[in-house]
Write a protein that holds these residues in place. Sequence first.
Motif, PDB file in Angstrom:
ATOM      1  N   ALA A 187       2.136 -11.364 -13.281  1.00 34.10           N
ATOM      2  CA  ALA A 187       2.032  -9.930 -13.004  1.00 34.10           C
ATOM      3  C   ALA A 187       1.581  -9.699 -11.565  1.00 34.10           C
ATOM      4  O   ALA A 187       0.766 -10.455 -11.029  1.00 34.10           O
ATOM      5  N   PHE A 188       2.108  -8.645 -10.964  1.00 34.12           N
ATOM      6  CA  PHE A 188       1.690  -8.235  -9.629  1.00 34.12           C
ATOM      7  C   PHE A 188       0.453  -7.353  -9.797  1.00 34.12           C
ATOM      8  O   PHE A 188       0.523  -6.258 -10.361  1.00 34.12           O
ATOM      9  N   ALA A 189      -0.695  -7.853  -9.349  1.00 32.46           N
ATOM     10  CA  ALA A 189      -1.968  -7.173  -9.610  1.00 32.46           C
ATOM     11  C   ALA A 189      -2.339  -6.250  -8.462  1.00 32.46           C
ATOM     12  O   ALA A 189      -2.415  -6.680  -7.307  1.00 32.46           O
ATOM     13  N   VAL A 190      -2.587  -4.998  -8.783  1.00 34.84           N
ATOM     14  CA  VAL A 190      -2.988  -3.994  -7.799  1.00 34.84           C
ATOM     15  C   VAL A 190      -4.423  -3.574  -8.090  1.00 34.84           C
ATOM     16  O   VAL A 190      -4.725  -3.107  -9.197  1.00 34.84           O
ATOM     17  N   LEU A 191      -5.299  -3.752  -7.120  1.00 34.35           N
ATOM     18  CA  LEU A 191      -6.690  -3.306  -7.235  1.00 34.35           C
ATOM     19  C   LEU A 191      -6.814  -1.950  -6.553  1.00 34.35           C
ATOM     20  O   LEU A 191      -6.551  -1.820  -5.352  1.00 34.35           O
ATOM     21  N   VAL A 192      -7.190  -0.946  -7.318  1.00 37.40           N
ATOM     22  CA  VAL A 192      -7.321   0.422  -6.806  1.00 37.40           C
ATOM     23  C   VAL A 192      -8.802   0.774  -6.793  1.00 37.40           C
ATOM     24  O   VAL A 192      -9.463   0.720  -7.826  1.00 37.40           O
ATOM     25  N   ARG A 204      -6.338  10.977  -8.211  1.00 31.87           N
ATOM     26  CA  ARG A 204      -5.265  11.932  -8.529  1.00 31.87           C
ATOM     27  C   ARG A 204      -3.892  11.332  -8.202  1.00 31.87           C
ATOM     28  O   ARG A 204      -2.948  11.442  -8.992  1.00 31.87           O
ATOM     29  N   ALA A 205      -3.791  10.702  -7.029  1.00 27.95           N
ATOM     30  CA  ALA A 205      -2.505  10.114  -6.644  1.00 27.95           C
ATOM     31  C   ALA A 205      -2.116   8.984  -7.589  1.00 27.95           C
ATOM     32  O   ALA A 205      -0.936   8.832  -7.950  1.00 27.95           O
ATOM     33  N   MET A 206      -3.089   8.192  -8.008  1.00 26.42           N
ATOM     34  CA  MET A 206      -2.789   7.085  -8.914  1.00 26.42           C
ATOM     35  C   MET A 206      -2.320   7.619 -10.266  1.00 26.42           C
ATOM     36  O   MET A 206      -1.383   7.068 -10.874  1.00 26.42           O
ATOM     37  N   THR A 207      -2.939   8.679 -10.745  1.00 24.51           N
ATOM     38  CA  THR A 207      -2.512   9.309 -11.996  1.00 24.51           C
ATOM     39  C   THR A 207      -1.055   9.741 -11.904  1.00 24.51           C
ATOM     40  O   THR A 207      -0.255   9.521 -12.835  1.00 24.51           O
ATOM     41  N   GLN A 208      -0.672  10.331 -10.781  1.00 22.71           N
ATOM     42  CA  GLN A 208       0.699  10.791 -10.579  1.00 22.71           C
ATOM     43  C   GLN A 208       1.665   9.642 -10.335  1.00 22.71           C
ATOM     44  O   GLN A 208       2.864   9.750 -10.615  1.00 22.71           O
ATOM     45  N   ALA A 209       1.159   8.523  -9.817  1.00 24.98           N
ATOM     46  CA  ALA A 209       2.022   7.384  -9.483  1.00 24.98           C
ATOM     47  C   ALA A 209       2.396   6.538 -10.691  1.00 24.98           C
ATOM     48  O   ALA A 209       3.431   5.857 -10.690  1.00 24.98           O
ATOM     49  N   ALA A 229     -17.985   9.026 -12.198  1.00 27.84           N
ATOM     50  CA  ALA A 229     -17.683  10.427 -12.526  1.00 27.84           C
ATOM     51  C   ALA A 229     -16.271  10.589 -13.068  1.00 27.84           C
ATOM     52  O   ALA A 229     -16.002  11.498 -13.860  1.00 27.84           O
ATOM     53  N   GLY A 230     -15.358   9.731 -12.644  1.00 28.47           N
ATOM     54  CA  GLY A 230     -13.974   9.882 -13.075  1.00 28.47           C
ATOM     55  C   GLY A 230     -13.581   9.051 -14.274  1.00 28.47           C
ATOM     56  O   GLY A 230     -12.483   9.228 -14.820  1.00 28.47           O
ATOM     57  N   GLU A 231     -14.460   8.185 -14.738  1.00 27.24           N
ATOM     58  CA  GLU A 231     -14.075   7.231 -15.780  1.00 27.24           C
ATOM     59  C   GLU A 231     -13.677   7.912 -17.083  1.00 27.24           C
ATOM     60  O   GLU A 231     -12.610   7.614 -17.657  1.00 27.24           O
ATOM     61  N   LEU A 317      -1.058  11.962   1.150  1.00 24.99           N
ATOM     62  CA  LEU A 317      -1.067  11.131  -0.057  1.00 24.99           C
ATOM     63  C   LEU A 317      -0.561  11.914  -1.265  1.00 24.99           C
ATOM     64  O   LEU A 317      -1.097  12.961  -1.616  1.00 24.99           O
ATOM     65  N   THR A 318       0.479  11.406  -1.896  1.00 27.89           N
ATOM     66  CA  THR A 318       0.997  11.945  -3.156  1.00 27.89           C
ATOM     67  C   THR A 318       1.246  10.778  -4.101  1.00 27.89           C
ATOM     68  O   THR A 318       1.311   9.609  -3.681  1.00 27.89           O
TER      69      THR A 318
END
Length: 369
Positions: A187-192, A204-209, A229-231, A317-318
């Motif tokens: 798997a290609f692992a992306v750490l955000v 927000r951008a990750m949710t839309q992506a 706060a966002g968890e 950023l979108t």
Amino acid sequence: MDSVVIAAGGTGGHLYPALAVAGELARLAPGLGLRFTGGAAGIEARVVPAEGWSFTPLESSAWHRGRPLTLLTGSVRALRGAWRARGFLRHEGARAVFSTGGFPAAPALLAAAAERIPIVLHEPNRRPGVVNRFFGRVASCVTVGDEAAASAFPRGRVRVTGVPVRRAVLEADRARGRRTLGIADGAFAVLVLGGSQGAGAINRAMTQALPGLGSMPEPLSIVWLSGRAGEAVLAPVAKAAPVPVRLFGYLDDMASALAAADLVVGRAGASTLAEIAATGRPAVLVPYPHAAADHQARNAEAAGQAGAALVIPERELTGTRLAEAIGALAGDPARLADMGRRSAELGRPDAARDVALAILEIMGIEARA
């Protein structure tokens, strides 16, 4: 017992380089006392004791540009904190005070100046913060993460060391990190990540992506550090995502996360960039536009110009732009590898040791080989 008091906190960007230096001081001078101080409500109050270090809180509060009242209240609280700090420094037998800046450090630095205890500062950003600029006038030594910061401090007292990175990050194993985080083979692992407090714009951008990422040919796995706060808000989003997502409000084991990642998406704080470079990771950077003196934009610009990162201003950023950036890099191994090599070239893995040696030199203590 002779000791070094380490004043750091407020954000992970101030705290984690200080922890890295503390680890090197303990290794290079085993008999030296090490004591941390900072704010009672900051990240340092939780993380420092959890890491096994002594911690004493001092009164302080934030100063905000454009809000003059906070300068007054912050100054009053710093002075009250400094009064207590003088007794604390005497009790601990402090022979030096080391700080990475930030308003929680001000009381101990004021007390050190009053007690004529040598001060050693570290400035991680290309544009120094207000606390370090102020105390840099009286510091015995100032170490900086980048040559660009050197001109803000007195000549003859500045050393360019790079930004300290914890030994655990430098020595983390990729295979073990992927097992720890449940990332599938191949798997290609992306750490955000958005820093120790999270980043609303990146969340927000990750949710839309996510819908776009689900349609990509490469199998993806996302490790998403949302901030506490966002968890809760993002938990349903992560559960319903078309790709595997591990969501954390905060992750203590950043070493495993960085070791496991093929790509990092995040802010451009100096500590974050130092860890990315030390591990040779390519990145998509979204600098925080309201950082003091716009230092994150300057940090990101340097990484972008070196070819180690793609830089997306927050105003641009979108979700679509983020998904396209991740997809383009996931589908281009040669470009990704080149970015990783260029990232590693920016790394300064010996920075923590070099800063620790500067502190010991000021104290007149010979380091263990």
